[in-house]
Design a protein around this motif. Sequence first.
Motif, PDB file in Angstrom:
ATOM      1  N   THR A  31       2.323   0.337   0.519  1.00  0.00           N
ATOM      2  CA  THR A  31       3.027   0.379  -0.765  1.00  0.00           C
ATOM      3  C   THR A  31       2.171   1.075  -1.809  1.00  0.00           C
ATOM      4  O   THR A  31       2.655   1.949  -2.539  1.00  0.00           O
ATOM      5  CB  THR A  31       3.383  -1.047  -1.241  1.00  0.00           C
ATOM      6  N   HIS A  32       0.904   0.702  -1.876  1.00  0.00           N
ATOM      7  CA  HIS A  32      -0.023   1.326  -2.829  1.00  0.00           C
ATOM      8  C   HIS A  32      -0.029   2.838  -2.633  1.00  0.00           C
ATOM      9  O   HIS A  32       0.155   3.608  -3.580  1.00  0.00           O
ATOM     10  CB  HIS A  32      -1.419   0.738  -2.625  1.00  0.00           C
ATOM     11  N   TYR A  33      -0.230   3.244  -1.404  1.00  0.00           N
ATOM     12  CA  TYR A  33      -0.333   4.663  -1.096  1.00  0.00           C
ATOM     13  C   TYR A  33       0.959   5.410  -1.412  1.00  0.00           C
ATOM     14  O   TYR A  33       0.946   6.452  -2.072  1.00  0.00           O
ATOM     15  CB  TYR A  33      -0.714   4.849   0.373  1.00  0.00           C
ATOM     16  N   LEU A  34       2.092   4.881  -0.951  1.00  0.00           N
ATOM     17  CA  LEU A  34       3.362   5.587  -1.124  1.00  0.00           C
ATOM     18  C   LEU A  34       3.804   5.641  -2.585  1.00  0.00           C
ATOM     19  O   LEU A  34       4.297   6.679  -3.046  1.00  0.00           O
ATOM     20  CB  LEU A  34       4.445   4.952  -0.248  1.00  0.00           C
ATOM     21  N   VAL A  35       3.623   4.558  -3.330  1.00  0.00           N
ATOM     22  CA  VAL A  35       3.985   4.570  -4.752  1.00  0.00           C
ATOM     23  C   VAL A  35       3.082   5.543  -5.511  1.00  0.00           C
ATOM     24  O   VAL A  35       3.550   6.332  -6.336  1.00  0.00           O
ATOM     25  CB  VAL A  35       3.906   3.149  -5.362  1.00  0.00           C
ATOM     26  N   ALA A  36       1.787   5.501  -5.209  1.00  0.00           N
ATOM     27  CA  ALA A  36       0.862   6.418  -5.878  1.00  0.00           C
ATOM     28  C   ALA A  36       1.181   7.873  -5.531  1.00  0.00           C
ATOM     29  O   ALA A  36       1.217   8.736  -6.412  1.00  0.00           O
ATOM     30  CB  ALA A  36      -0.582   6.085  -5.497  1.00  0.00           C
ATOM     31  N   LEU A  37       1.437   8.128  -4.263  1.00  0.00           N
ATOM     32  CA  LEU A  37       1.745   9.494  -3.833  1.00  0.00           C
ATOM     33  C   LEU A  37       3.027  10.006  -4.479  1.00  0.00           C
ATOM     34  O   LEU A  37       3.069  11.125  -5.002  1.00  0.00           O
ATOM     35  CB  LEU A  37       1.862   9.547  -2.312  1.00  0.00           C
ATOM     36  N   PHE A  38       4.081   9.193  -4.479  1.00  0.00           N
ATOM     37  CA  PHE A  38       5.343   9.600  -5.100  1.00  0.00           C
ATOM     38  C   PHE A  38       5.170   9.797  -6.608  1.00  0.00           C
ATOM     39  O   PHE A  38       5.690  10.756  -7.183  1.00  0.00           O
ATOM     40  CB  PHE A  38       6.442   8.567  -4.839  1.00  0.00           C
ATOM     41  N   SER A  39       4.425   8.898  -7.241  1.00  0.00           N
ATOM     42  CA  SER A  39       4.208   9.011  -8.689  1.00  0.00           C
ATOM     43  C   SER A  39       3.446  10.289  -9.030  1.00  0.00           C
ATOM     44  O   SER A  39       3.748  10.953 -10.021  1.00  0.00           O
ATOM     45  CB  SER A  39       3.436   7.799  -9.206  1.00  0.00           C
ATOM     46  N   TYR A  40       2.481  10.637  -8.191  1.00  0.00           N
ATOM     47  CA  TYR A  40       1.673  11.827  -8.433  1.00  0.00           C
ATOM     48  C   TYR A  40       2.433  13.108  -8.091  1.00  0.00           C
ATOM     49  O   TYR A  40       2.551  14.014  -8.913  1.00  0.00           O
ATOM     50  CB  TYR A  40       0.380  11.739  -7.620  1.00  0.00           C
ATOM     51  N   GLU A  41       2.975  13.156  -6.875  1.00  0.00           N
ATOM     52  CA  GLU A  41       3.619  14.394  -6.423  1.00  0.00           C
ATOM     53  C   GLU A  41       5.073  14.515  -6.881  1.00  0.00           C
ATOM     54  O   GLU A  41       5.529  15.607  -7.176  1.00  0.00           O
ATOM     55  CB  GLU A  41       3.558  14.483  -4.899  1.00  0.00           C
ATOM     56  N   ASN A  51      -2.298   6.114  -9.288  1.00  0.00           N
ATOM     57  CA  ASN A  51      -3.049   5.131  -8.514  1.00  0.00           C
ATOM     58  C   ASN A  51      -2.900   3.740  -9.120  1.00  0.00           C
ATOM     59  O   ASN A  51      -2.752   2.754  -8.403  1.00  0.00           O
ATOM     60  CB  ASN A  51      -4.525   5.521  -8.437  1.00  0.00           C
ATOM     61  N   LEU A  52      -2.911   3.646 -10.432  1.00  0.00           N
ATOM     62  CA  LEU A  52      -2.716   2.358 -11.102  1.00  0.00           C
ATOM     63  C   LEU A  52      -1.337   1.785 -10.768  1.00  0.00           C
ATOM     64  O   LEU A  52      -1.205   0.595 -10.456  1.00  0.00           O
ATOM     65  CB  LEU A  52      -2.881   2.503 -12.617  1.00  0.00           C
ATOM     66  N   LEU A  53      -0.305   2.623 -10.815  1.00  0.00           N
ATOM     67  CA  LEU A  53       1.040   2.153 -10.457  1.00  0.00           C
ATOM     68  C   LEU A  53       1.092   1.692  -9.002  1.00  0.00           C
ATOM     69  O   LEU A  53       1.719   0.674  -8.680  1.00  0.00           O
ATOM     70  CB  LEU A  53       2.069   3.256 -10.694  1.00  0.00           C
ATOM     71  N   GLY A  54       0.431   2.428  -8.127  1.00  0.00           N
ATOM     72  CA  GLY A  54       0.370   2.031  -6.721  1.00  0.00           C
ATOM     73  C   GLY A  54      -0.345   0.704  -6.545  1.00  0.00           C
ATOM     74  O   GLY A  54       0.118  -0.177  -5.809  1.00  0.00           O
ATOM     75  N   TYR A  55      -1.463   0.546  -7.247  1.00  0.00           N
ATOM     76  CA  TYR A  55      -2.227  -0.704  -7.174  1.00  0.00           C
ATOM     77  C   TYR A  55      -1.381  -1.878  -7.671  1.00  0.00           C
ATOM     78  O   TYR A  55      -1.316  -2.925  -7.027  1.00  0.00           O
ATOM     79  CB  TYR A  55      -3.518  -0.576  -7.985  1.00  0.00           C
ATOM     80  N   LEU A  56      -0.724  -1.712  -8.816  1.00  0.00           N
ATOM     81  CA  LEU A  56       0.097  -2.791  -9.371  1.00  0.00           C
ATOM     82  C   LEU A  56       1.260  -3.139  -8.433  1.00  0.00           C
ATOM     83  O   LEU A  56       1.597  -4.317  -8.266  1.00  0.00           O
ATOM     84  CB  LEU A  56       0.615  -2.412 -10.757  1.00  0.00           C
ATOM     85  N   SER A  57       1.846  -2.133  -7.817  1.00  0.00           N
ATOM     86  CA  SER A  57       2.913  -2.384  -6.841  1.00  0.00           C
ATOM     87  C   SER A  57       2.378  -3.166  -5.642  1.00  0.00           C
ATOM     88  O   SER A  57       3.033  -4.091  -5.153  1.00  0.00           O
ATOM     89  CB  SER A  57       3.517  -1.065  -6.357  1.00  0.00           C
TER      90      SER A  57
END
Length: 135
Positions: A31-41, A51-57
């Motif tokens: 979840t961390h990885y996919l949310v961070a990746l989607f948020s970034y890309e 990365n913060l959004l991924g961590y919080l998720s």
Amino acid sequence: MPITFIRRTFSRELIVQLLVFGVVGVLATLTHYLVALFSYEGLNLSLYFANLLGYLSAVLVSYFGHGRFTFKQSFRWALFVRFSVMSVTTFLCSELMLVGLENYAQLPARFSLAVVVCTIPIVTFVLSKLWVFKP
């Protein structure tokens, strides 16, 4: 032989709890990885904010997953606050461990990271069982 040792040392309940803890941990990491990746890309957010959004998720997935499936607790704000404190604390500890192992012990980054990745989940499980989700 290791299987026999595990069966004699740990109860069935603890073994199942550790396995469920691992599954929830993997799901939180994905979840961390996919949310961070989607948020970034996908959303063009900065890498650090993504990365913060991924961590919080991942914290939410971990809290609800461990609460419901690993430790069989219902949602309570007090538990969520303790879980959040533990999560931030173990993250900061992992950063301090990396600094110490890499800069002071002068160990290679790969080894330092491996030590942290193997140590922090154990600490997290113990804190979760004995403090955060204590019945």
